[in-house]
Design an enzyme around this catalytic site. Structure first.
Site: not given
Ligand code: F6P
Length: 320
Positions: A97, A120, A124, A99, A181, A5, A164-166, A247, A122, A157, A66-67
């Site tokens: 990771d 990334t 992570d 990659s 929040a 990503g 995101m963040g996987r 992103r 994330d 509301r 993403r290969s």
């Molecule tokens: O790893 C970065 C990330 O943006 C994650 O947070 C998310 O789950 C994933 O990539 C989304 O991937 P893609 O852009 O392939 O949909």
């Protein structure tokens, strides 16, 4: 090359690595389209013009992928042949990771040494406090939450905002804290909705109140929580999935600075033949870790992390 990503900060890091490698007497090339491009030989000498306007550009001008093919030995061999043809004998890869692991396999097959730059949103990757792109993504998320809060407040509301963040809750936890929040749910901390309900009851009944819930995508709970807030808490509730908005964008000052430092460090590592290392930021110091030690290990948000402790102190309901 950039892989996986895209993340803000990749372009300034490419610039730093390429410009500094040249300064150190190397002859830099760039690979387009990540590992897919390596397989297909999309490799060009890095011209001076290439890096001219990179510093402020989001995404990656080298493009990424993403290969799946790279998992296959035959395609890795094809990639190796392309490098050999051009006398390219070392690589710098930036990404996450997956990659790093891919290039570790490549090294095991063909002994092409490399350095990794963690990039990334994330955050992570094991062994480093910071991955390029995180600060920019946090700022984008905060802009979005602030905007949503205007509507939430205007209409009494609740909003569930999915980040995101996987599988890692870092983006959700830190932006929940920075946006004050009411609720934050991350994969690392088991939650109980009734305990959230008890904490929120006074807010729900307040005139003119609103509820902001920041939820990490890895919990897969956003839709359920939206229904639950409507039915159990009786709030008019909407779901906002931020998606890829997070992103993109021009890298923040912090990302530009760290990208430059990481890119320079990576070029120095390979110039010193200190191979197989992933650049890292630990505390306020740039360093590196052997890739064999960090690849394949996802970093999670520990329950005692500073952001988690601060969120608790601020009364953000983590549901535990
Ligand atoms: O790893 C970065 C990330 O943006 C994650 O947070 C998310 O789950 C994933 O990539 C989304 O991937 P893609 O852009 O392939 O949909």
């Amino acid at each position: 090359m950039t892989s996986g990503g895209d993340a803000a900060g990749m372009n300034p890091a490419i610039k730093a690595a390429v410009d500094h490698a040249r300064q150190l007497g190397m002859n830099p090339y760039v690979v387009y389209d990540g590992l897919e491009g390596l397989i297909d030989g999309k490799i060009k000498e890095a011209t001076r013009e290439l890096t001219n306007d990179m510093i402020y550009r989001g995404g990656t001008l080298l493009r990424s992928s993403r290969s799946k093919r790279f998992f296959d030995y035959e395609f890795r061999k094809q990639a190796y042949e392309h490098l050999k043809e051009r006398n390219i004998d070392k690589l710098i890869i930036m990404g996450g990771d997956g990659s790093f692991r891919a290039l570790n396999d490549f090294f095991n097959d063909f002994e092409v040494p490399f350095a990794g730059i963690p990039a990334t949103i994330d955050n992570d990757i094991a062994g480093t406090d910071y991955c390029l792109g995180v600060d920019t993504a946090q700022n984008v998320i905060l802009d979005c939450i602030d905007s949503v809060r205007d509507t939430a407040r205007s209409h009494h509301r609740a909003f569930v905002i999915e980040t995101m963040g996987r599988d890692c809750g870092y983006l959700a936890m830190t932006t929940a804290l920075c946006s004050a929040a009411d609720i934050c749910i991350v994969p690392e901390i088991p939650y109980d909705l009734e305990s959230i309900y008890k904490r929120l009851q006074p807010v729900i009944n307040e005139e003119g109140s609103c509820i902001i819930a920041v939820v990490a995508e890895g919990t897969r709970v956003a839709q359920y929580l939206t229904r639950w807030l409507t039915e159990r808490a009786g709030m008019d509730t909407r779901l906002t999935v931020l998606g890829h908005v997070q992103r993109g964008g021009s890298p923040s000052a912090y990302d530009r600075m760290l990208s430059t430092v990481f890119g320079v460090h990576a070029a120095q590592l390979i110039a010193a033949e200190n191979y197989g290392q992933a650049v890292a930021m630990v505390g306020n110091t740039v360093s590196h870790n052997p890739l064999s030690e960090v690849a394949g290990k996802t970093k999670f948000v520990p329950a005692d992390a500073q952001a988690v402790r601060a969120a608790r102190s601020m009364g953000i309901s983590l549901g535990d």
